[in-house]
Enzyme design. Sequence first.
Site, PDB file in Angstrom:
ATOM      1  N   GLU A 306     -32.612  21.350  -3.227  1.00 36.31           N
ATOM      2  CA  GLU A 306     -33.685  20.195  -3.332  1.00 36.31           C
ATOM      3  C   GLU A 306     -34.365  19.812  -1.928  1.00 36.31           C
ATOM      4  OE1 GLU A 306     -34.691  20.433  -6.261  1.00 36.31           O
ATOM      5  OE2 GLU A 306     -33.016  21.131  -7.026  1.00 36.31           O
ATOM      6  N   HIS A 309     -36.704  22.410  -0.367  1.00 34.78           N
ATOM      7  CA  HIS A 309     -37.785  22.338  -1.040  1.00 34.78           C
ATOM      8  C   HIS A 309     -38.997  21.662  -0.241  1.00 34.78           C
ATOM      9  CE1 HIS A 309     -38.119  24.649  -4.523  1.00 34.78           C
ATOM     10  NE2 HIS A 309     -37.255  24.042  -5.241  1.00 34.78           N
TER      11      HIS A 309
HETATM   12  N1  PHE Z   1     -38.016  22.594  -9.361  1.00 33.26           N
HETATM   13  C1  PHE Z   1     -36.695  22.123  -9.804  1.00 33.26           C
HETATM   14  C2  PHE Z   1     -35.864  22.906  -8.889  1.00 33.26           C
HETATM   15  O1  PHE Z   1     -35.818  24.147  -8.918  1.00 33.26           O
HETATM   16  C3  PHE Z   1     -36.287  22.385 -11.056  1.00 33.26           C
HETATM   17  C4  PHE Z   1     -37.128  21.349 -12.112  1.00 33.26           C
HETATM   18  C5  PHE Z   1     -38.053  22.247 -12.964  1.00 33.26           C
HETATM   19  C6  PHE Z   1     -36.701  20.308 -12.278  1.00 33.26           C
HETATM   20  C7  PHE Z   1     -38.856  21.485 -13.767  1.00 33.26           C
HETATM   21  C8  PHE Z   1     -37.298  19.608 -13.398  1.00 33.26           C
HETATM   22  C9  PHE Z   1     -38.478  20.243 -14.179  1.00 33.26           C
HETATM   23  O2  PHE Z   1     -35.032  22.559  -8.083  1.00 33.26           O
HETATM   24 ZN    ZN Z   2     -35.848  24.657  -7.078  1.00 28.97          ZN
END
Ligand code: PHE
Ligand code: ZN
Length: 880
Positions: A306, A309
């Site tokens: 996370e 990201h």
């Molecule tokens: N984007 C998040 C992740 O990969 C995953 C996620 C997707 C969480 C959709 C909530 C809803 O870290």
């Molecule tokens: Zn992710």
Amino acid sequence: MKTDTPQPIHLADYAPVPYLIDSVDLDFRLDPQDTVVRSRLTLRPNPARSDRGAALVLDGERITLQSLALDGTVLQPGQYRVEAQSLTIMEVPQRAFTLEMVTRCNPSANTELSGLYVSGGVFCTQCEAEGFRRITYFHDRPDVMARYTVRIEAEREQVPVLLSNGNPREDGVIGGTTRHYAVWDDPFPKPSYLFALVAGDLGSVHDTFTTASGRDVALGIYVLKGKEDRCAWAMDSLKASMRWDEQRFGREYDLDVFNIVAVPDFNMGAMENKGLNVFNDKYILANPETATDADYVNIEAIIAHEYFHNWTGNRITCRDWFQLCLKEGLTVFRDQEFTSDLRSRAVKRIADVKTLRARQFPEDNGPLAHPPRPAAYIEINNFYTPTVYEKGAEICRMMLTLIGEQAFRKAMDLYFERHDGEAATVEQFVQCMAEASGRNLAQFFTWYTQAGTPTLTAEGQYDAATRQYTLTLEQKVKPTPGQAEKQPLHIPLGIGLVGPDGADMPLDLDGVGTLNTPLIEMTEQRQSFRFNNVAKRPVLSLNRGFSAPVMLEANLPTADELFLMGHDSDSFNRWEAGQRLGRNLVLAAYRGTATAADVSAYAAALKKIIDDAATDDAFKALMLLLPSESEIAAAIGADVDTDKVHAARDGLRRAIARQLAKELDDIWVRTAEPGPYRPDPASTARRALRQTALALMVMGNPAHGIKAALAEFDAAHNMSAEIGALGALVQIDCPEREAALDQFHARHAHEHLLVDKWLLLNAQAQGPDAAARITRLTQHPDFKWTTPNKVYALLSGFVGANPAGFNAEDGSGFRVIADAILKIDPVNPQVASRLATGFRSCKLLNSSRKSAAQAELERILAEPSLSRDVFEIVSKIAAS
Ligand code: PHE
Ligand code: ZN
């Protein structure tokens, strides 16, 4: 059957929005049943569109519009239209303008956990992929990036903590009332899916991080009150992640604060909202009494994921949801590298390949197969898949392998520089890789657009007279839904020619010369590689380090596999040789052609590895694990009897355990916990070996193994040991396991994360009445249909970890899961649909099982109010 069949959305139809949104000011009056949201948007015509004068159509769902004003003038009913999924304003100015609206929603009634909801008494949002539209009307798509300011107002006593994205600007009490407020500013434009708000009576822990350039960042982790003492590991992991991204990728954090919140109700693992990550609390909370080694490792990796990201996903986001793997595949790749750098690279690689084989290969090999960058979807929430995540990461890794460390880093730098602040495409990312390396990656791109796992057959021929070794490779991908014809892929293959002494021989490739990097590149469907000056007949070690996500059929003689298992300098391929041997032995047992001599030779090779003091304990543990039952089923390919698979695999485990009885006992004595629990790599490795040994001891000599497991269970002073002991017991149908499961529940019923572990252990319990046990547990007061973690533990746990139970010939396993899907769908379609993917491999089964599964799928499809989520998954499986 549904009356209006949901229609797919196509990548080819992508078009920019007619109006961009530059800024968003939100004002929340929080109330559990009736939250009021005021939103002020500034918009302007999108210069990327040549047409003018289009109506403004905003997304919105399950919210009530209270008022609407354009440039300060209240709009009259005839000037706009509210529908179930949208708000349309027929005429808007063809210059910059503002829109103000007031909407209401009911967070307590939100069981889908998408949008604004309440978890553990805390207000919390989840906006990816399309949850922001459940908060206010908006262009709820990732290519609309805006600056947000957020004001939150709530009762001071009940809701003391008020959090949102970005930096805190101001807070205070509202004079003469019991209410207070806070204002947050996010200076970075972001898509709506990264919006977050959390508010409630939360406890917290705090720390600081100084970035490479000397800026101080305030770090906070917020949890339900009373859990503050379980955040230390998460905080350490966060700081390690921040440092690593600076060192490995030159990426610094960009806000003054970084906050994490852990909530007990969450559909996924965690969410990378800008400056305010929200986590499923099982991936934050840890102490030795409640978390296992696996939990510690997962927490570290997910915190990192996370956090990473922030650059791969947030600063550079996705143009549209078809590009999801641009952020997810790349970020998984980055978190894999992080773990590899912190822990054992070889062990991490093996663990990742095991996950790929357990989750992605079955997806690629069945009715749900789709390319990492799909071309169409019905429900985007169904595309957070192993293919998008894990295969997406493999593609990034292959580019690294092809262009090398240096060029890869250069390409990443270029990507960050060129696309910062943008919503990008996979093409743009690969273009950076191509430019930085000077390589043509046009053919390579097919990995993103083609579904299915390639099978690679390898044939080696050694000519002693000419000292030449000729390797002939052939790649094939079976047709997948919607893709009958397959193109040959550009496949990087790590390679070694292993000499009789175990050393790698030089690679003198005909027409090229000595290879600097032990890598060959396959680009054609059938291709030969000739190596010169090969002094001795080599043993082929191909796809070293699992350089490409393919199924390799090297057809080596058993003696060569045993040799690689003992001697390959590539530890991944040592493990891989062991896996192939193990798989072949289970297949032979399944077909009734196994010989005692083959089993003995395999056990003897394992013994050598166990006895080798220089080998890592974690690696030894991995060597002792046979391929999973679902892998075996896939290798059988059709007409599978899952009871026979289970019996064949367990039979081999029993035989191995008997032959290694002494070694296992030695491990047991040697690996006892020497002191207080520590989650460091060496201790984690030791415990992994201990638990693997115990599981085998229970198989080989139940009386002895059960005794050891019970002693461990009673004496355990950390959760790893406790779960290790119970995990060994639930493998076999014995009275001791029931008593131990009851005792575990009695010990830990007050701790929700441990109740989840108890449900999972029950789900794994082998025996003829497995489905009945599941039904019984869904009625247990500790099970909740509305809590995703409970559903995942008991029901997904049953599907994934108990293939013999789920695929029971009488259909009882399919029935219990189909009932659950129908029950959960109206509450939380995302969770129901994830559960439904469990049926994806049922076409491999024998006819009685297949028709039992098909009947359940049709029963689900007959439900008239089925969600789009479940409809998409179940209709695809049923039609195959
Ligand atoms: N984007 C998040 C992740 O990969 C995953 C996620 C997707 C969480 C959709 C909530 C809803 O870290
Ligand atoms: Zn992710």
